[in-house]
Write an enzyme that holds these catalytic residues in place. Structure first.
Site: not given
Ligand code: 9MR
Length: 443
Positions: A154, A195, A231, A259, A261
């Site tokens: 990011e 990513n 996402h 990722e 969803d």
């Molecule tokens: O799935 C992850 C969640 O459990 C955490 O609370 C969150 C915190 O930002 O991060 C989530 O995973 C993220 C991923 O590492 C990077 N892209 C976005 C995802 C969703 O926030």
């Protein structure tokens, strides 16, 4: 262990295993379908949950795991010099035991950094040293065990400018090239990715990422792939998705959907689940169509292990399995895209049993009967309890229990289940010791 599902009925009445089931008996696990196409089908996982039904499905259906949080800086080095590899090690061991790849996630990010790092004040030299040490330590620990790393996560703003982060502000944009170089030195065999999210279609952000990858390649920086997080929102798969994957592939890098969803406004309905299945298929088909798209990872495979409801108020149901581990239409869409059969081979009404709530001696259960491509004018559902459970009361059905055998038939007002419709009934029961989910038959 491979999960098995029980199916009976050559007519419109089919039966499906309930919670704890994965899919139809005729189904080939997603990982086998994906392997036959040379693709990865992965899921993000939470280490502590890798037992029971969650572990069974994660192991049986997916050929790649991504630790959802276990490899992030705040998890592995919560205080300076104190390392905690427990969950990451556990996930890697599980993957090895189940012949799965692991995708490391993530080494350089602005989020989920420990307080000591995020709140410290560092000279550029100190910051660079910290980053190099972190990358070298973590990548070396898993050297030879991981297929890929999301090295940088990011890095961009929506308009394509660099995101203002600890790293960018302290080190300038070249922190990205340095991170990749250090990761490559620590594990030359791992594929190294950048990513990001909102880079699925052609837009300002994905074009900035494209230009960065192009320039890194030109400079000889070790970059192997681009991760498109995906996402997504129901009905909003970008129309340029496949074109965008292809343009990255044409730069000579791999592309992974990392990722996936697809969230919807709750409550979910049959119509929304059908749209979601179509969206999942669009994403899968785009990856299948591009040779250098290595595969798709879902960000949690069950709605009970998804980040969406915590972050997007009123949204959820974003994954291929519901919160009781029953496969949703999206599951079948993934299978279809990977070459599996598109619908159950016979019968198109299913009964799904789930435990809604449970306390020390009792529980409330429900059975949902849903039809697709078929209908019912009356129904009868049966199961056999394996652990002495005893029904005391039922609603929206007439239930009798004789010994361990339960039989429930429709009430006067809900015998009809239309094509595309569903009926649910509930019951209270007692349990002790254990409360395993029975196999349900619909006849
Ligand atoms: O799935 C992850 C969640 O459990 C955490 O609370 C969150 C915190 O930002 O991060 C989530 O995973 C993220 C991923 O590492 C990077 N892209 C976005 C995802 C969703 O926030």
């Amino acid at each position: 262990m491979r999960l098995t599902a029980v199916f009976t009925g050559a007519t419109a009445a089919a039966a499906l295993l309930a919670a704890g089931a994965t899919a139809h008996a005729a189904d080939i696990p997603l990982r086998d379908l994906a392997a036959a196409k040379g693709k990865v089908i992965g899921t993000a996982v939470t280490g502590s949950k890798l037992t029971g039904t969650y572990g069974d499905i994660a192991g049986a259906q997916f050929n790649s795991l991504t630790p959802g949080n276990a490899m992030k800086w705040e998890t592995v080095e919560p205080s300076r010099g104190t390392f905690n590899w427990a969950e990451a090690d556990q996930i890697v061991a599980f993957a090895q035991a189940h012949n799965q790849q692991v995708r490391g996630h993530t080494l350089v990010w602005h989020s989920q950094n420990p307080g000591w790092l995020a709140n410290g004040s560092w000279t550029p030299t100190e910051l660079s040293g910290l980053l190099q040490n972190h990358i070298t330590t973590e990548v070396t620990r898993y050297k030879g065990k991981l297929a890929a790393w999301d090295v940088v996560n990011e890095a961009f703003n929506e308009d394509g400018t660099y995101r203002s982060t600890l790293w960018y502000n302290g080190l300038g944009s070249d922190y990205i090239a340095q991170a990749l170089t250090w990761a490559h030195a620590a594990d030359p065999s791992a594929k190294l990715y950048i990513n990001d999210y909102n880079v699925e279609g052609v837009n300002a952000k994905s074009t900035a990422l494209y230009n960065l990858v192009k320039s890194l390649k030109a400079r000889g920086v070790p970059i192997d792939g681009v991760g498109l997080q995906a996402h997504l929102i129901l009905g909003q798969v970008p129309s340029t998705f496949q074109q965008n994957i292809q343009r990255f592939a044409d730069l000579g890098v791999d592309v992974a959907i990392t990722e996936l969803d697809i969230r919807m406004q709750l409550p979910s309905t049959d119509a929304k689940l059908t749209q979601q299945a179509a969206d999942y298929k669009t994403v899968m088909d785009a990856c299948v169509a591009v040779t250098r798209c290595v595969g798709v990872t879902v960000w949690g495979f069950t709605d009970s292990d998804s980040w969406i409801p915590d972050v997007f108020d009123g949204y959820g149901a974003a994954t291929p399995y519901d919160e009781n581990y029953a496969p949703k239409p999206a599951y079948r869409a993934i299978a279809t895209s990977l070459g599996g059969t598109s619908t159950p081979p016979t019968g198109a009404c299913t009964a799904t049993y789930s435990v809604v709530s449970q306390w020390n001696s009792g529980f409330t259960g429900q059975v949902r009967i849903a039809c697709s491509g078929a209908s019912l004018s009356s129904w009868k559902v049966g199961w056999t309890y394996g652990a002495g459970q005893q029904i005391s009361q039922a609603w929206n059905a007439t239930c009798t229990q004789s010994g361990a055998t339960v039989s429930c038939s429709n009430a006067s007002y809900n015998g009809t289940v239309a094509d595309g419709g569903s009926v649910t009934f509930g019951f209270n029961a007692s349990w002790s010791g254990s409360n395993p989910v029975p196999t349900v038959t619909l006849g």
